[in-house]
Design an enzyme around this catalytic site. Structure first.
Site, mmCIF file in Angstrom:
data_model
loop_
_atom_site.group_PDB
_atom_site.id
_atom_site.type_symbol
_atom_site.label_atom_id
_atom_site.label_comp_id
_atom_site.label_asym_id
_atom_site.label_seq_id
_atom_site.Cartn_x
_atom_site.Cartn_y
_atom_site.Cartn_z
ATOM 1 N N LYS A 20 0.760 -1.320 -0.005
ATOM 2 C CA LYS A 20 -0.009 -0.079 0.047
ATOM 3 C C LYS A 20 0.855 1.336 -0.121
ATOM 4 O O LYS A 20 1.920 1.181 0.202
ATOM 5 C CB LYS A 20 -1.071 -0.166 1.464
ATOM 6 C CG LYS A 20 -2.109 -1.474 1.077
ATOM 7 C CD LYS A 20 -2.743 -1.394 2.422
ATOM 8 C CE LYS A 20 -3.669 -2.445 2.443
ATOM 9 N NZ LYS A 20 -4.863 -2.522 3.284
ATOM 10 N N TYR A 60 -12.220 -2.877 -3.411
ATOM 11 C CA TYR A 60 -12.832 -3.020 -2.162
ATOM 12 C C TYR A 60 -14.679 -2.951 -2.320
ATOM 13 O O TYR A 60 -15.147 -2.475 -1.282
ATOM 14 C CB TYR A 60 -12.376 -1.842 -1.466
ATOM 15 C CG TYR A 60 -11.052 -2.170 -0.986
ATOM 16 C CD1 TYR A 60 -10.619 -3.352 -0.015
ATOM 17 C CD2 TYR A 60 -9.812 -1.301 -1.081
ATOM 18 C CE1 TYR A 60 -9.286 -3.349 0.284
ATOM 19 C CE2 TYR A 60 -8.532 -1.289 -0.466
ATOM 20 C CZ TYR A 60 -8.290 -2.415 0.067
ATOM 21 O OH TYR A 60 -7.024 -2.811 0.434
ATOM 22 N N ARG A 96 -1.621 -14.853 3.279
ATOM 23 C CA ARG A 96 -2.222 -14.245 4.721
ATOM 24 C C ARG A 96 -1.785 -14.392 6.115
ATOM 25 O O ARG A 96 -1.672 -13.392 6.925
ATOM 26 C CB ARG A 96 -3.729 -14.873 4.509
ATOM 27 C CG ARG A 96 -4.641 -14.442 3.380
ATOM 28 C CD ARG A 96 -5.022 -12.909 3.520
ATOM 29 N NE ARG A 96 -6.113 -12.740 4.330
ATOM 30 C CZ ARG A 96 -6.761 -11.826 4.580
ATOM 31 N NH1 ARG A 96 -6.728 -10.603 3.756
ATOM 32 N NH2 ARG A 96 -7.569 -11.563 5.568
ATOM 33 N N THR A 102 -5.534 -8.188 10.012
ATOM 34 C CA THR A 102 -6.248 -7.125 9.459
ATOM 35 C C THR A 102 -5.530 -5.674 10.213
ATOM 36 O O THR A 102 -4.976 -4.802 9.796
ATOM 37 C CB THR A 102 -7.723 -6.944 9.047
ATOM 38 O OG1 THR A 102 -8.052 -8.179 8.226
ATOM 39 C CG2 THR A 102 -8.092 -5.689 8.576
ATOM 40 N N VAL A 120 -4.677 -0.170 12.051
ATOM 41 C CA VAL A 120 -5.565 -0.752 10.684
ATOM 42 C C VAL A 120 -5.575 0.138 9.519
ATOM 43 O O VAL A 120 -5.702 -0.399 8.672
ATOM 44 C CB VAL A 120 -6.985 -1.201 11.442
ATOM 45 C CG1 VAL A 120 -7.835 -0.106 11.729
ATOM 46 C CG2 VAL A 120 -7.446 -2.330 10.296
ATOM 47 N N ASN A 123 -2.021 -0.271 7.296
ATOM 48 C CA ASN A 123 -1.430 -1.493 7.489
ATOM 49 C C ASN A 123 -0.630 -2.068 6.496
ATOM 50 O O ASN A 123 -0.654 -3.360 6.157
ATOM 51 C CB ASN A 123 -2.789 -2.610 8.060
ATOM 52 C CG ASN A 123 -3.815 -2.696 6.850
ATOM 53 O OD1 ASN A 123 -3.650 -1.892 5.892
ATOM 54 N ND2 ASN A 123 -4.400 -3.467 7.283
ATOM 55 N N HIS A 126 -1.720 -5.395 1.236
ATOM 56 C CA HIS A 126 -3.287 -6.304 1.148
ATOM 57 C C HIS A 126 -2.783 -7.609 0.488
ATOM 58 O O HIS A 126 -1.847 -7.811 -0.334
ATOM 59 C CB HIS A 126 -3.726 -5.465 -0.255
ATOM 60 C CG HIS A 126 -4.896 -6.336 -0.671
ATOM 61 N ND1 HIS A 126 -6.161 -6.453 -0.032
ATOM 62 C CD2 HIS A 126 -4.820 -7.112 -1.655
ATOM 63 C CE1 HIS A 126 -6.821 -7.476 -0.722
ATOM 64 N NE2 HIS A 126 -6.148 -7.762 -1.814
ATOM 65 N N GLU A 137 -9.210 -10.328 -8.079
ATOM 66 C CA GLU A 137 -8.286 -9.320 -8.013
ATOM 67 C C GLU A 137 -7.188 -9.223 -9.162
ATOM 68 O O GLU A 137 -6.914 -8.262 -9.497
ATOM 69 C CB GLU A 137 -7.669 -9.097 -6.349
ATOM 70 C CG GLU A 137 -8.956 -9.061 -5.622
ATOM 71 C CD GLU A 137 -8.409 -9.308 -3.972
ATOM 72 O OE1 GLU A 137 -7.055 -9.577 -3.935
ATOM 73 O OE2 GLU A 137 -9.295 -9.123 -3.169
HETATM 74 P P1 IDP Z 1 -7.865 -7.365 4.832
HETATM 75 O O1 IDP Z 1 -7.005 -6.144 4.110
HETATM 76 O O2 IDP Z 1 -7.185 -7.827 6.200
HETATM 77 O O3 IDP Z 1 -8.342 -8.619 4.108
HETATM 78 P P2 IDP Z 1 -10.445 -6.146 5.158
HETATM 79 O O4 IDP Z 1 -11.475 -6.629 6.261
HETATM 80 O O5 IDP Z 1 -10.936 -6.804 3.672
HETATM 81 O O6 IDP Z 1 -9.159 -6.774 5.655
HETATM 82 O O7 IDP Z 1 -10.392 -4.581 5.189
HETATM 83 C C1 IDP Z 1 -9.698 -4.255 3.734
HETATM 84 C C2 IDP Z 1 -8.691 -3.083 4.457
HETATM 85 O O8 IDP Z 1 -9.714 -1.828 4.887
HETATM 86 C C3 IDP Z 1 -7.862 -3.078 5.538
HETATM 87 O O9 IDP Z 1 -6.540 -3.815 5.045
HETATM 88 C C4 IDP Z 1 -7.482 -1.797 6.125
HETATM 89 O O10 IDP Z 1 -6.638 -1.041 5.384
HETATM 90 C C5 IDP Z 1 -9.121 -1.145 6.103
HETATM 91 N N1 IDP Z 1 -9.600 -1.612 7.169
HETATM 92 C C6 IDP Z 1 -10.211 -2.413 7.739
HETATM 93 N N2 IDP Z 1 -11.042 -2.206 8.946
HETATM 94 C C7 IDP Z 1 -10.843 -0.837 9.012
HETATM 95 C C8 IDP Z 1 -11.360 0.008 10.156
HETATM 96 O O11 IDP Z 1 -11.723 -0.411 11.211
HETATM 97 N N3 IDP Z 1 -10.704 1.345 10.006
HETATM 98 C C9 IDP Z 1 -10.111 1.956 9.133
HETATM 99 N N4 IDP Z 1 -9.505 1.139 8.087
HETATM 100 C C10 IDP Z 1 -9.834 -0.342 8.261
#
Ligand code: IDP
Length: 160
Positions: A20, A60, A96, A102, A120, A123, A126, A137
């Site tokens: 990212k 997304y 993963r 996450t 989060v 992070n 992806h 994707e």
């Molecule tokens: P993942 O990336 O681990 O698959 P997802 O639930 O698909 O997790 O969420 C996608 C992305 O959205 C996360 O990697 C993170 O960057 C962002 N995200 C998820 N939950 C939150 C939140 O509660 N606050 C802000 N950003 C979030």
């Protein structure tokens, strides 16, 4: 666009990984790529790309009703990302595990998110969460001719 081949299973399974904008800004690209290389996975596609909002909203789409969705789209479009496709046995699930949870706060040390980030909303990486998402994707981010099929001369040291 990338056309899914039913042969992409077993050692030919593929996943979509993206470093990212924060990962690129923080100069983590080399170390992250190195983790996948050292693990034994095979790089079949990689590009530095400024993702459009359209691409990110599609990527997304499942999260579009979440309160953090617009913040997520601006974060992801705030600079270039490194989009990659990695191949190998069980690569979707293993990647993963390598990423961690996450939320970096729930990620163990030794994972990418556990080692390199705190929140989060920043992070750094992806990774597709299933083989089906990986297919979707990869076809969204890559054209067929951007992915390379190359002979891995040391694969017999990784697989028996
Ligand atoms: P993942 O990336 O681990 O698959 P997802 O639930 O698909 O997790 O969420 C996608 C992305 O959205 C996360 O990697 C993170 O960057 C962002 N995200 C998820 N939950 C939150 C939140 O509660 N606050 C802000 N950003 C979030």
């Amino acid at each position: 666009a990338y056309v899914f081949q039913s042969g992409w299973t077993g050692v030919n399974e593929r996943t979509f990984i993206a470093i990212k904008p924060d990962g690129v800004q923080r100069r983590l690209v080399g170390q992250i790529v190195q983790r996948f290389e050292k693990k034994g996975f095979k790089l079949v596609g990689m590009k530095l790309i400024q993702a459009t909002e359209g691409l990110l909203k599609e990527h997304y789409t499942e999260l579009r009703s979440k309160p953090f969705f617009s913040g997520l789209i601006s974060y992801m479009s705030s600079g270039p990302v490194v989009a990659m496709v990695w191949q190998g046995l069980d690569v979707v699930k293993m990647a993963r595990k390598m990423l961690g949870e996450t939320n970096p706060a729930d990620s163990l040390p030794g994972t990418i998110r556990g080692d390199y980030c705190v929140e989060v909303g920043r992070n750094v990486i992806h990774g597709s969460d299933s083989v089906e998402s990986a297919q979707r994707e990869i076809s969204l981010w890559f054209r067929e001719n951007e992915l390379q099929c190359w002979e891995d001369t040391h694969s017999h040291w990784i697989y028996n």
